[in-house]
Each structure stands twice: as C-alpha cells, then as structure tokens.
Design an enzyme around this catalytic site. Structure first.
Site, PDB file in Angstrom:
ATOM      1  N   LYS A 173      21.446  -5.860  -8.466  1.00  0.00           N
ATOM      2  CA  LYS A 173      22.013  -4.918  -9.443  1.00  0.00           C
ATOM      3  C   LYS A 173      21.662  -3.480  -9.092  1.00  0.00           C
ATOM      4  CE  LYS A 173      20.212  -6.321 -13.211  1.00  0.00           C
ATOM      5  NZ  LYS A 173      19.361  -7.343 -12.558  1.00  0.00           N
ATOM      6  N   THR A 175      20.696  -2.208  -6.158  1.00  0.00           N
ATOM      7  CA  THR A 175      21.380  -1.829  -4.919  1.00  0.00           C
ATOM      8  C   THR A 175      22.846  -1.522  -5.194  1.00  0.00           C
ATOM      9  OG1 THR A 175      19.864  -3.191  -3.596  1.00  0.00           O
ATOM     10  CG2 THR A 175      21.967  -2.597  -2.584  1.00  0.00           C
ATOM     11  N   ARG A 233      15.854   2.225 -14.280  1.00  0.00           N
ATOM     12  CA  ARG A 233      14.500   2.021 -14.806  1.00  0.00           C
ATOM     13  C   ARG A 233      13.468   2.263 -13.705  1.00  0.00           C
ATOM     14  NH1 ARG A 233      14.549  -3.966 -16.379  1.00  0.00           N
ATOM     15  NH2 ARG A 233      15.907  -3.965 -14.573  1.00  0.00           N
ATOM     16  N   LYS A 258       8.775 -10.389  -6.529  1.00  0.00           N
ATOM     17  CA  LYS A 258      10.120  -9.833  -6.404  1.00  0.00           C
ATOM     18  C   LYS A 258      10.187  -8.591  -5.527  1.00  0.00           C
ATOM     19  CE  LYS A 258      14.177  -8.903  -9.261  1.00  0.00           C
ATOM     20  NZ  LYS A 258      14.700  -8.699 -10.607  1.00  0.00           N
ATOM     21  N   ALA A 296      13.866  -7.245 -19.104  1.00  0.00           N
ATOM     22  CA  ALA A 296      14.931  -7.737 -19.978  1.00  0.00           C
ATOM     23  C   ALA A 296      14.675  -9.147 -20.478  1.00  0.00           C
ATOM     24  CB  ALA A 296      16.272  -7.684 -19.252  1.00  0.00           C
ATOM     25  N   PHE A 310      17.979  -8.332 -15.218  1.00  0.00           N
ATOM     26  CA  PHE A 310      18.329  -9.744 -15.089  1.00  0.00           C
ATOM     27  C   PHE A 310      19.814  -9.984 -15.355  1.00  0.00           C
ATOM     28  CE2 PHE A 310      13.657 -10.129 -16.049  1.00  0.00           C
ATOM     29  CZ  PHE A 310      13.295 -10.487 -14.767  1.00  0.00           C
ATOM     30  N   PHE A 337      26.381 -10.446   1.659  1.00  0.00           N
ATOM     31  CA  PHE A 337      25.275 -10.656   2.599  1.00  0.00           C
ATOM     32  C   PHE A 337      25.844 -11.095   3.941  1.00  0.00           C
ATOM     33  CE2 PHE A 337      23.197 -10.713  -1.431  1.00  0.00           C
ATOM     34  CZ  PHE A 337      21.883 -10.350  -1.216  1.00  0.00           C
ATOM     35  N   TRP A 343      24.272  -2.399   0.609  1.00  0.00           N
ATOM     36  CA  TRP A 343      23.039  -2.564   1.391  1.00  0.00           C
ATOM     37  C   TRP A 343      23.279  -2.172   2.842  1.00  0.00           C
ATOM     38  CZ3 TRP A 343      20.887  -4.805   5.621  1.00  0.00           C
ATOM     39  CH2 TRP A 343      19.485  -4.905   5.649  1.00  0.00           C
TER      40      TRP A 343
END
Length: 555
Positions: free
Chosen positions: A69, A71, A92, A103, A272, A300, A380, A408
């Site tokens: 999210k 990225t 955030r 993470k 969240a 999330f 990806f 990315w």
C-alpha cells in the site's frame, strides 16, 4: 539494489526546496536538519480542504509481508505529479515494533520511497517518543495519586484501565505487576503495556483538530473508578496541561520528500488492527490545503484500515475521499487460493482464480460506501503474463477499473496508468461517502453492521464479560461513540487461519476497551493483542552499523 541502497543513491533536495513546491515560505518551516521539517498548523486552510481530491489507498487481506500500500501510494503520488497534478502524499509514521520485528520499515520500497528513509523508520522527529512520554506521564500520575495520603481521589487500583506504552514488540510487558518495593514503591497492582501505536494518546494526536482540541481530548481520558464506583478522568488529575506540553511539537505534521523530489507529509502511526490505522486529521488537511490531490493510505486490508478511515476519521474530520484504490497482488491472491506462502512466486492460474473471492469481498465492502473504486495490481517480477491477464480480465468482469502498478521497479512512471484511472474516478465522484452505521445505533448494532457489511460475517458473539462492559459503557453515556474493532489483519474473520473469503463465520468479542478521549469504543475480537511479540527470528538480529555509520540489514 536494496531499498536502502536505492535511497542512498538519490540526491535529496533541501527541504526548503520541497516546501517551495507547495508555496510555503522557508521561514515558516521548523527545520529538523536539511531534509525534514515540521509544518505549522496555521498553514491549514479549510476552504482549500473542501476543494481537494482525497484519494484513499487500501488493500485486500495481506500476506505477512504486506501487499505494498505504501509503495503504491508513493508511486501514485509521483505519477500524479508526473501528470502535472499538484499531488501531496500523506502517510503514517512507522513503528519500531515492526521495523525490528518481522515486517520491516514503512517508507515504501524500490523506486517508490519517501526519504530520509532511515530517519523515518527510526526516531524521525521524535513524535512517537513524545506520545509515549505523554502516555506514561498519565500512568505515573495515576500511581502517584493512588499512593498519596493527602490528595488521593480514592481510585480503586483494581479498576484502572490506563496502561503504559512502549514503541517495541515486547510480549513480556503485556501483563505485569507494578509498584513493588514496599511502601516507597507505591500500591502494587496488575497492569501492562500497549505498543505506542495502540496508545489512546496516538489516537488522540491523530484525531485532534488543534492543540487546544488535543488538550481537551487528553482531559477526557477515562482511567478507572473510585472505590464507590465514580468514573475518574485525566482531568481529575490535572494531567492534560502537562500532556499537551509534551505533545506541542508532535502535533505538527512532518514534511519530507519522495525519491523523485515530490512532497510527502508523514504524521502519526496508529495500527489498523488494534487502532484506527490512519495518519492524522491535521496531516490530511495540511496536504489538502497545499495540493490539489492528496494520496493517503490506511493500514492493513480494507476491512480494517479503510473501514476505520471512513467511519471514524472521515466522520470526525468531515472529509470524504473522491476515490478508493484497492491494492491487490497476484502472490496474495494465490495465497488466499490455497497456495503455500513459500510457493506463491510460482505460476498457478488455478490458485489465483481460487483466491479471487477475497478481492471480490473487499470490492463489495468498499462499494457500500458509495465511492468510486480502482484496483491497483502491485506487480512483482514473479508475476506471469497469464496471471496478469487473468486478474485484469476478472476485474473487468466485476466492472471495476484496474491497472498494473510498477511503482517499486519504475517509480512514478510505473504508476501512470493507475494515476489516469484515479483521476477519472475522482472527477466522476459527485457524492459524499455513506457511513456503515449511524452514531445513534447501539454499540451492538454498530458492530453487527460492520461485521456483516464489511467482513461478511454471520453473527457477533459476545462473552459475558464483553456484555457487561458494553452495558456499562452505554450506561455511562458512551453508546453514541463509533466503534473501532480490534481484529486480526490476516483474515476477514477473527481467526487468522481462515484465508480467502470465509463464509458463515461469527465474530467473537471477548472484551471491550474504551477511548473516551479519542472518542471511540474498542471491541476486541478473537485473540488480537495490543502489545505484539517479536517473531522467532526478529529482524533486529540482522541490523547493524559499522564505524562509517553504514547501516546494514534494516530493510
């Protein structure tokens, strides 16, 4: 290259140059070095807020590594600027718990990052520390009052709800005995710690409209009862003034930049799954005051972050997004289709198709808010042409616009197709969002509407403890507050093992917490905890620094 190598390869602009893009005079900045600054609250202009295009980025139910999210948000913001839209990214702040846990950081990735990423992921401008200190000051004042012989309020130590907090995953602090050491140590009692992201002070900071509003919210914190059952609030301890002093700088949003030299505002960091999961109202309004488009994200999946963003934050701030971007990845959909996590990089169109119901549930949930939706497929290298074609075709059949996102690998240019769809969606939006529930609904009715409309649950089941707490909070006059359900992020249900789109399941509420200062009630579902633990092999074991101050292993 790694994320940190990519970040270090880019020449950062001086923060005054980023401010100039937003027409902010450099003497209005509160500098924290050359690459970050605090923004004074008087820069917020309510008339500009109402005219701006707020874009919410959310996601399907994530895998343990997350689906990108942040990225996507950064790539989308860069792409909008590439398309000559005046866009500001509002995010955030990361918590040290995930950074040193499993993470990793939360500054984006690849060529869609905010910088200085090491600072942002570590101590940044000290906001989390200020929140922690304000929280723990109140805890110290509570214990001091209980100990006092001449000025005590008669607080029953058994009823004290307020916990200390620390910005780290530490399961050993979830439940503790405080105030040991005889008479000089205080009155021993059971208590514990929350992670700072779950502190009510974090929620208050993110839901405050001004420093005075923050002070008032701190005053309204319910901490427990007296021996005769009378509620006790932070204002009864005269705590709010000192707490506001500790938060006087933390309340101001932070200005940084993307790798492409576009403005980004980063402020607040509630999770969240155990809090409201969005950046501050002030940061969002700051972005809308300074730009034409604001791209923000909620933590999330859409069942958690997006629901709370809309039903709690937007309701309180009187904001309404013009479009919602739902981030999906092929690897996550294969995981929800039954593919083992260590195999999701292998092509499997059947598993992808089997995982589509999770995407469909989130689309259906978001459609209940009446805001245009765009699906972003965060691509990806392992994604195959057959898989991408299958997912795009499925979105077309669902009648939802979708685009492949290469933020990315390519930065803003890799998200241009997504940006074009988002602009179309925002320009087509003519209505405000529709809340899931009315504030006049009972606490149970609010939970039932969230659980059925957003999660797809059948029933809400309360323990006897939860029933008693709910009745008590309603009797105290808090039945009209919104609810902020604490639930696992790994499933639409409250059981993290139920992947995909569970059917005929119940949401089990074991207990409630209440945040009278922030202004919401917290039903706690399943086994969710407000102080996480470290994984078996934490990321901290791989992080180090050499004599040249080169950091390794951070991301």
């Amino acid at each position: 290259m790694t994320d940190i190598q990519i970040a270090q390869s880019v020449e950062e602009k001086h923060i005054r140059d980023i401010a100039a893009l937003l027409n902010i005079p450099e003497d209005k900045l509160e500098y924290y070095g050359s690459n970050k600054a605090k923004l004074p609250l008087h820069l917020i202009k309510e008339d500009a807020v109402d005219k701006g295009n707020l874009i919410l980025v959310t996601a399907i139910t994530p895998t343990p590594a997350g689906e990108g999210k942040t990225t996507t948000s950064i790539g989308l913001g860069d792409a909008l600027n590439f398309r000559k839209k005046k866009a500001v990214i509002v995010l955030r702040e990361p918590s040290l718990g995930p950074v040193f846990g499993i993470k990793g950081g939360a500054a984006g990735g690849g060529w869609s990052q905010v910088i200085p990423m090491v600072d942002i992921n570590l101590h940044f401008t000290g906001d989390f520390h200020a929140i922690e200190k304000a929280n723990n000051l109140l805890a110290a004042l509570i214990d001091n009052n209980i100990q006092s012989k001449s000025r005590n309020l008669g607080i029953d130590p058994r009823t004290v709800l307020w916990k200390r907090c620390m910005d780290m995953n530490d399961r050993g602090l979830r439940n503790i005995i405080a105030a040991l050491g005889g008479k000089a140590g205080g009155i021993p009692r059971e208590t514990g710690f929350n992670i700072t992201a779950a502190s009510e002070i974090m929620a208050i900071l993110c839901l405050s409209r001004s420093l005075e509003d923050l002070r008032e919210k701190c005053a309204n914190i319910y901490i427990g009862n007296t021996w005769v059952g009378k509620p006790v609030y932070a204002r009864d301890l005269n705590a709010q003034g000192a707490m506001a002093v500790l938060l006087k700088d933390a309340i101001k949003p932070n200005l940084v930049q993307t790798l492409e030299g576009n403005p980004a505002i980063i402020h607040g960091g509630p999770f969240a799954n155990i809090a409201q999961g969005t950046n501050s109202i002030l940061a969002t309004k700051m972005g809308l005051s300074l730009g034409d488009y604001v791209v923000t994200e909620a933590g999330f999946g859409a069942d958690l972050g997006a629901e709370k963003f809309l039903n709690i934050k937007c309701r309180q701030a009187e904001l309404s997004p013009r479009a919602v971007v739902l981030v999906a990845t092929i690897r996550a959909l294969k995981y929800h289709g039954g593919m083992p996590l260590d195999k999701v990089t292998q092509e499997d169109v059947n598993a992808l198709t089997a995982g589509m119901p999770n995407l469909e549930r989130h689309i259906k949930s978001l459609q209940s808010f009446g805001i245009p939706i765009v699906v972003s497929i965060n691509a990806f290298n392992s994604d195959t042409e057959a898989e991408k074609k299958t997912l795009l075709e499925h979105c077309r059949k669902l009648g939802v616009p979708a685009a492949l996102s290469y933020g990315w690998a390519e930065g803003g240019k890799g998200c241009v197709d997504l940006a074009d769809l988002v602009v179309d969606a925002a320009e087509s939006c003519k209505t405000k969002f529709i809340p899931t529930y009315s504030l006049n609904d009972s606490i149970r009715e609010k939970m039932e509407k969230i659980c059925s409309t957003i999660y797809g649950a059948k029933n809400v089941i309360l323990t006897n403890k939860a029933k008693a707490q709910m009745k008590r909070y309603e009797n105290m006059g808090y039945g009209t507050l919104p609810v902020c359900i604490a639930k696992t992020q790994k499933s639409l249900s409250d059981d993290e093992k139920k992947l995909g789109r569970p059917e005929n399941f119940n949401i089990n509420i074991r207990e409630f917490e209440i945040a009278t200062g922030a202004g919401f009630i917290i039903p706690i579902a399943g086994n969710i905890l407000r102080m996480p633990g470290l994984p078996a092999t934490p990321s901290a074991e791989y992080i180090s620094i050499d004599t040249n101050e080169t950091i390794t292993g951070l991301f």
